[in-house]
Design a protein around this motif. Structure first.
Motif, mmCIF file in Angstrom:
data_model
loop_
_atom_site.group_PDB
_atom_site.id
_atom_site.type_symbol
_atom_site.label_atom_id
_atom_site.label_comp_id
_atom_site.label_asym_id
_atom_site.label_seq_id
_atom_site.Cartn_x
_atom_site.Cartn_y
_atom_site.Cartn_z
ATOM 1 N N ILE A 16 -8.687 -9.260 -5.827
ATOM 2 C CA ILE A 16 -8.653 -9.880 -4.497
ATOM 3 C C ILE A 16 -8.373 -8.846 -3.416
ATOM 4 O O ILE A 16 -8.985 -8.854 -2.341
ATOM 5 N N ALA A 17 -7.441 -7.924 -3.689
ATOM 6 C CA ALA A 17 -7.088 -6.901 -2.704
ATOM 7 C C ALA A 17 -8.275 -5.990 -2.407
ATOM 8 O O ALA A 17 -8.566 -5.672 -1.243
ATOM 9 N N ILE A 18 -8.986 -5.582 -3.452
ATOM 10 C CA ILE A 18 -10.130 -4.669 -3.269
ATOM 11 C C ILE A 18 -11.271 -5.366 -2.525
ATOM 12 O O ILE A 18 -11.910 -4.785 -1.635
ATOM 13 N N LYS A 19 -11.514 -6.631 -2.889
ATOM 14 C CA LYS A 19 -12.608 -7.371 -2.240
ATOM 15 C C LYS A 19 -12.261 -7.811 -0.824
ATOM 16 O O LYS A 19 -13.122 -7.831 0.060
ATOM 17 N N GLY A 20 -11.008 -8.163 -0.593
ATOM 18 C CA GLY A 20 -10.623 -8.756 0.680
ATOM 19 C C GLY A 20 -10.189 -7.780 1.753
ATOM 20 O O GLY A 20 -10.196 -8.113 2.942
ATOM 21 N N ILE A 21 -9.793 -6.561 1.351
ATOM 22 C CA ILE A 21 -9.305 -5.578 2.327
ATOM 23 C C ILE A 21 -10.210 -4.355 2.272
ATOM 24 O O ILE A 21 -10.222 -3.606 1.293
ATOM 25 N N ILE A 55 -4.348 -1.751 1.656
ATOM 26 C CA ILE A 55 -3.963 -2.595 0.519
ATOM 27 C C ILE A 55 -2.467 -2.471 0.223
ATOM 28 O O ILE A 55 -1.757 -3.484 0.156
ATOM 29 N N PRO A 56 -1.918 -1.228 0.059
ATOM 30 C CA PRO A 56 -0.470 -1.144 -0.166
ATOM 31 C C PRO A 56 0.359 -1.578 1.042
ATOM 32 O O PRO A 56 1.500 -2.029 0.875
ATOM 33 N N VAL A 57 -0.199 -1.453 2.242
ATOM 34 C CA VAL A 57 0.515 -1.934 3.434
ATOM 35 C C VAL A 57 0.709 -3.446 3.336
ATOM 36 O O VAL A 57 1.814 -3.971 3.540
ATOM 37 N N CYS A 58 -0.361 -4.152 2.995
ATOM 38 C CA CYS A 58 -0.269 -5.616 2.859
ATOM 39 C C CYS A 58 0.679 -5.991 1.726
ATOM 40 O O CYS A 58 1.480 -6.925 1.868
ATOM 41 N N THR A 94 -1.264 -3.961 -5.736
ATOM 42 C CA THR A 94 -1.644 -3.389 -4.435
ATOM 43 C C THR A 94 -1.456 -1.871 -4.382
ATOM 44 O O THR A 94 -1.461 -1.292 -3.300
ATOM 45 N N GLY A 95 -1.304 -1.247 -5.530
ATOM 46 C CA GLY A 95 -1.373 0.214 -5.570
ATOM 47 C C GLY A 95 -0.081 0.971 -5.734
ATOM 48 O O GLY A 95 -0.096 2.206 -5.795
ATOM 49 N N PHE A 96 1.063 0.285 -5.806
ATOM 50 C CA PHE A 96 2.312 0.992 -6.064
ATOM 51 C C PHE A 96 2.361 1.382 -7.538
ATOM 52 O O PHE A 96 1.647 0.801 -8.375
ATOM 53 N N LYS A 97 3.199 2.334 -7.879
ATOM 54 C CA LYS A 97 3.172 2.900 -9.226
ATOM 55 C C LYS A 97 4.439 2.589 -10.021
ATOM 56 O O LYS A 97 5.506 2.345 -9.455
#
Length: 429
Positions: free
Chosen positions: A258-263, A269-272, A331-334
């Motif tokens: 969803i994050a990749i498609k919507g943003i 993405i990590p901001v959201c 959303t990209g955090f590790k």
């Protein structure tokens, strides 16, 4: 006949010596880096406890992580899946920069309050170091597969203090329904020396305790060593553990999609994700579901440790931790998924114990290992983990919980690179 026997034993001795000489340096290097990681992680978590305003910089931290991987990450961003793929089919290798990059970005995630774990970091450190040594030793592809597997074992055994679990996990996680026994001895050596190295650096792991539980009963004057009512309750709980493991795996993958498609702007993405985590924390009015979830930020906070006690978790603590972790990682955090899975399982076990009128500490322990088993498709390793962490008294219940959760957790898990041989209940292909 005696000559052939002697020749076979000599070959075995050479195999043991060769892989000991290869594996021990990899394990010591991995254990040392994991020890540094654990020390930095503990510092980051407690520094945020003392400076709660750092949470409001989580979106900024996410952008920093994004650009670190964009500039230096290359294939390393695939994380654990890259290591698993490289074991299945050796190719370009695991980048040397993976180890320091995942270490730094995981510490950043926790410093600013992201809900993540540590297993993924340890596994990637082990894989990166193992690949480096494979080049130095000039190993062929078959041996490279083995040494990368030992890197997983060393990293996992070191980060949790469970050397035997690390060895079995490294073998079991690669393919659903199949274990490669050719790597068993090197993985056992790796798990032991990875754990010993962390201990040698003076780091200690969290201790968990199960209260005394009566597991035997009298039936028609005969003493049965397993309480059938308790077993039934464990079976019911195990089904729930498996379904929640499936929910976690499904949700974390869907958040990513969803994050990749919507943003459209990838750095947003990590901001959201960071903004959502902040908003949820303000909405709930407490920081219990941030970061690792092992140490309490304030007296009375819900943690993995508190879940082993009556009233140590709220009814939906497990669900909130699931939401926090899926948003953080999606959303990209590790970081890793496993410690949050421990939290989800232990708090869910606490809740189910109240519903089923069952021993709280026992069901917290069962949830701890069973949700992990379902999400990673490693029921044997998780059964062993239960024994290593909680003792052997309830080994049968550990096995029941882990294997039932495994069967009810769906066809896949959190690792997309994990191969599958047939269905979980069917014959291997």
């Amino acid at each position: 006949m005696l000559k052939n026997l002697f020749s076979g034993h000599l070959s075995t001795l050479k195999y043991v010596l060769r892989w000991s000489l290869i594996t021990i340096p990899v394990s010591v290097a991995t254990g040392s880096m994991v020890a540094l990681f654990l020390w930095l992680l503990n510092w980051a978590i407690h520094y945020r406890f003392a400076h709660t305003w750092l949470l409001y910089l989580l979106p900024v931290a996410g952008v920093a992580i994004h650009f670190l991987y964009k500039m230096y990450g290359a294939s390393a961003e695939r994380g654990n899946n890259l290591v698993i793929d490289e074991i299945h089919e050796p190719g370009a290798g695991v980048p040397k920069r993976m180890a320091p990059l995942i270490l730094i970005t995981t510490v950043i995630t926790h410093l600013f309050g992201g809900s993540a774990g540590r297993e993924g970091t340890a596994v990637q450190i082990g894989g990166s170091i193992a690949n480096l040594f494979a080049g130095w030793f000039k190993l062929n592809n078959a041996d490279k597969q083995v040494i990368l597997t030992t890197g997983i074992a060393a990293g996992f055994g070191a980060v949790f203090g469970t050397p035997l679990t690390g060895a079995v996990f490294a073998l079991e996680v690669l393919t659903i329904g199949r274990i490669r026994y050719n790597s068993l001895l090197p993985c056992l050596i790796a798990g032991m020396f990875g754990d010993l190295t962390v201990s040698a650096w003076g780091l200690h792991h969290t201790q968990y305790h199960i209260d005394v539980v009566a597991t035997s009963q009298q039936i028609y004057g005969h003493n049965i060593h397993l309480n059938l009512l308790l077993l039934f309750k464990v079976l019911v709980a195990a089904v729930c553990f498996g379904l929640v493991a499936y929910l976690f795996s499904f949700t974390v993958h869907q958040v990513k999609i969803i994050a990749i498609k919507g943003i459209k702007k990838s750095w947003l993405i990590p901001v959201c994700g960071g903004v959502i985590i902040i908003a949820l924390t303000l909405l709930l009015g407490k920081p219990d579901y941030l970061s690792l979830g092992v140490d309490a930020e304030y007296p009375g906070a819900v943690t993995i440790v508190s879940a082993f006690h009556q009233g140590g978790a709220e009814a939906f603590s497990w669900l909130w931790k699931l939401v926090y972790t899926c948003i953080t990682l999606g959303t990209g955090f590790k970081g890793g998924e496993v410690t949050p899975l421990f939290y989800i399982g232990a708090t869910l076990g606490n809740t189910l114990a109240s519903v089923l009128d069952a021993p709280v500490s026992l069901f917290a322990a069962l949830g701890f290992i069973a949700v992990f088993a379902g999400a990673t498709n490693t029921p044997l390793a998780c059964t062993i983990m239960g024994i290593e962490l909680f003792g052997s008294e309830h080994a049968l219940l550990f096995a029941v919980a882990c294997f039932v959760a495994y069967y009810f957790s769906g066809p896949s898990g959190i690792y997309s690179a994990q191969q599958q041989r047939g269905s979980k209940i069917g014959a291997n292909s």
